[in-house]
Design a protein around this motif. Structure first.
Motif, short mmCIF file in Angstrom:
data_model
loop_
_atom_site.label_atom_id
_atom_site.label_comp_id
_atom_site.label_asym_id
_atom_site.label_seq_id
_atom_site.Cartn_x
_atom_site.Cartn_y
_atom_site.Cartn_z
N THR A 1 0.85 -1.18 0.00
CA THR A 1 0.00 0.00 0.00
C THR A 1 0.88 1.23 0.00
OG1 THR A 1 -1.78 -1.11 1.21
CG2 THR A 1 -1.74 1.30 1.28
N VAL A 2 0.64 2.15 -0.94
CA VAL A 2 1.41 3.40 -1.02
C VAL A 2 0.46 4.56 -0.77
CG1 VAL A 2 2.98 4.82 -2.39
CG2 VAL A 2 2.92 2.33 -2.74
N LEU A 3 0.74 5.31 0.29
CA LEU A 3 -0.13 6.40 0.74
C LEU A 3 0.62 7.72 0.69
CD1 LEU A 3 -2.75 7.44 2.26
CD2 LEU A 3 -1.48 6.97 4.38
N ALA A 4 0.03 8.72 0.05
CA ALA A 4 0.58 10.08 0.06
C ALA A 4 -0.15 10.89 1.12
CB ALA A 4 0.42 10.74 -1.30
N GLY B 1 2.75 -4.73 13.14
CA GLY B 1 3.41 -5.82 12.44
C GLY B 1 3.72 -5.54 10.99
N ASN B 2 3.50 -4.30 10.53
CA ASN B 2 3.79 -3.94 9.15
C ASN B 2 5.26 -3.55 8.99
OD1 ASN B 2 1.05 -3.19 7.30
ND2 ASN B 2 0.75 -3.39 9.51
N LYS B 3 5.81 -3.83 7.82
CA LYS B 3 7.13 -3.30 7.46
C LYS B 3 6.87 -2.03 6.67
CE LYS B 3 11.68 -4.56 5.69
NZ LYS B 3 12.29 -3.85 6.83
N VAL B 4 7.39 -0.91 7.17
CA VAL B 4 6.99 0.40 6.66
C VAL B 4 8.19 1.20 6.18
CG1 VAL B 4 5.88 2.60 7.26
CG2 VAL B 4 5.02 0.46 8.24
N LEU B 5 8.02 1.84 5.02
CA LEU B 5 8.98 2.81 4.49
C LEU B 5 8.30 4.17 4.43
CD1 LEU B 5 11.68 3.54 2.96
CD2 LEU B 5 10.39 3.09 0.84
N VAL B 6 8.96 5.20 4.97
CA VAL B 6 8.45 6.55 4.83
C VAL B 6 9.40 7.33 3.92
CG1 VAL B 6 7.19 6.59 7.01
CG2 VAL B 6 9.58 7.30 6.97
N VAL B 7 8.83 8.19 3.09
CA VAL B 7 9.60 8.93 2.09
C VAL B 7 9.46 10.42 2.36
CG1 VAL B 7 9.93 9.38 -0.37
CG2 VAL B 7 9.18 7.10 0.40
N ASP B 8 10.59 11.10 2.55
CA ASP B 8 10.59 12.53 2.80
C ASP B 8 10.78 13.26 1.48
OD1 ASP B 8 10.80 15.07 3.80
OD2 ASP B 8 12.37 14.63 5.26
N LEU B 9 9.72 13.92 1.01
CA LEU B 9 9.78 14.68 -0.25
C LEU B 9 9.88 16.18 -0.02
CD1 LEU B 9 7.40 13.15 -2.97
CD2 LEU B 9 9.89 13.03 -2.80
N ASP B 10 10.14 16.58 1.21
CA ASP B 10 10.22 18.01 1.54
C ASP B 10 11.68 18.43 1.64
OD1 ASP B 10 10.05 20.57 2.54
OD2 ASP B 10 8.57 20.08 4.08
N PRO B 11 12.13 19.39 0.83
CA PRO B 11 13.53 19.83 0.89
C PRO B 11 13.95 20.32 2.27
CG PRO B 11 12.48 20.67 -1.09
CD PRO B 11 11.39 20.06 -0.26
N GLN B 12 13.01 20.70 3.12
CA GLN B 12 13.36 21.12 4.47
C GLN B 12 13.80 19.95 5.34
OE1 GLN B 12 10.57 24.40 6.01
NE2 GLN B 12 9.33 23.38 4.46
N ARG C 1 8.88 5.25 -10.46
CA ARG C 1 9.89 4.37 -11.05
C ARG C 1 10.93 3.98 -10.00
NH1 ARG C 1 9.49 8.05 -15.58
NH2 ARG C 1 11.29 9.18 -14.75
N ALA C 2 11.33 4.95 -9.18
CA ALA C 2 12.37 4.68 -8.19
C ALA C 2 11.91 3.71 -7.11
CB ALA C 2 12.82 6.00 -7.56
N LEU D 1 11.47 -1.36 -4.63
CA LEU D 1 11.39 -1.52 -3.18
C LEU D 1 10.07 -2.09 -2.70
CD1 LEU D 1 12.95 1.84 -1.87
CD2 LEU D 1 14.01 -0.41 -1.90
N LEU D 2 9.06 -2.07 -3.53
CA LEU D 2 7.72 -2.39 -3.08
C LEU D 2 7.58 -3.78 -2.49
CD1 LEU D 2 5.45 -0.70 -5.77
CD2 LEU D 2 6.25 0.19 -3.58
N ASP D 3 8.34 -4.74 -3.01
CA ASP D 3 8.25 -6.11 -2.49
C ASP D 3 8.81 -6.23 -1.08
OD1 ASP D 3 7.04 -6.98 -4.80
OD2 ASP D 3 8.88 -7.75 -5.71
#
Length: 265
Positions: free
Chosen positions: A3-6, A31-42, A109-110, A114-116
């Protein structure tokens, strides 16, 4: 399926980054394996999870520009979530992406490789509606809008919803708008309920449960480089745990729990 959430709102100060960090940690606790993505230049998410953006050698900037594989920029955090961090260099990535074809798909694309490795990916979009936010929305399956329960909080919501519709029409037809998440909520006043009711009625926008209360624990957690879930029990941490449970059940097939703003206590 991952699941990808913005998490997006072009207005600053609405607890967007706090929501990404705390929700991510709460999902890890489930119990989830979670990746968070920082898209803020700050780099606020990066800092709040215990990493100094000024000392990082690799970040999402190099990933978006194609100079580095996403897996080589991911770093662990004390809260159990993995982080694709941001540095001030990301401000330059926006200008570079504008000159490239298919610029809205760079993040999608990037992340593909990683999704798996993850159950959930949460993207912290910057407080703007530029190409970085478009990348976040294009890479996601759903979008959550943190909404501060104060006067004028809804300014810009209409523009964000128009952007979401345009993304649905052009780059991501499967994008689902989950709804608004009430933040900085003060149950002692009718004002918070009035603001949410106005937004719900004006934009026909679902309001997610539970509301996230205003508490000093969030600021204390950010300063310590860990999420609010890492400290002693408090109402803010419990709200994010309940939200994580709500979303996890929804992604598993249950109906998303929302509430009528007129009945919130």
């Amino acid at each position: 399926m991952t699941t990808v959430l913005a998490v997006a709102n072009q207005k600053g100060g609405v607890a967007k980054t706090t929501t990404v960090a705390s929700l991510g940690a709460a999902l890890v606790a489930l119990g989830n394996k979670v990746l968070v993505v920082d898209l803020d230049p700050q780099g606020c998410l990066t800092f709040s999870l215990g990493h100094n953006p000024d000392r990082l050698e690799a970040s999402v900037h190099e990933v978006l520009t194609g100079d580095l594989a996403a897996k080589d920029a991911v770093i662990p955090t004390e809260d159990g979530v993995d982080l694709l961090p941001a540095t001030i260099d990301l401000a330059g990535a926006e200008a570079l992406l504008l000159m490239r074809p298919g610029r809205e798909f760079a993040l999608k694309r990037a992340l593909a490789s990683l999704l798996d490795d993850y159950d959930t990916v949460i993207i912290d979009c910057p407080p703007s509606l530029g190409v970085l936010t478009l990348n976040g929305l294009t890479a996601s399956q759903s979008v959550l809008v943190p909404l501060q329960c104060e006067t004028l909080a809804h300014r810009g919501v209409g523009q964000l919803l128009r952007t979401v519709r345009e993304v649905q029409q052009i780059t991501n037809p499967d994008l689902v708008l989950l709804g608004a998440l009430p933040t900085l909520y003060d149950a002692r006043t009718t004002h918070s309920r009035d603001v949410l009711s106005d937004v719900s009625d004006r934009y026909d926008l679902p309001v997610l449960s539970p509301p996230i209360p205003r508490t000093v624990r969030f600021a204390e957690a950010t300063a310590s480089g860990a999420t609010v879930l890492a400290g002693r029990k408090n109402k803010g941490a419990q709200a994010y745990r309940d939200l994580a449970d709500n979303l996890a059940k929804h992604w598993a097939g249950s109906e998303l729990v929302t509430f009528s703003t007129g009945s919130v206590e």
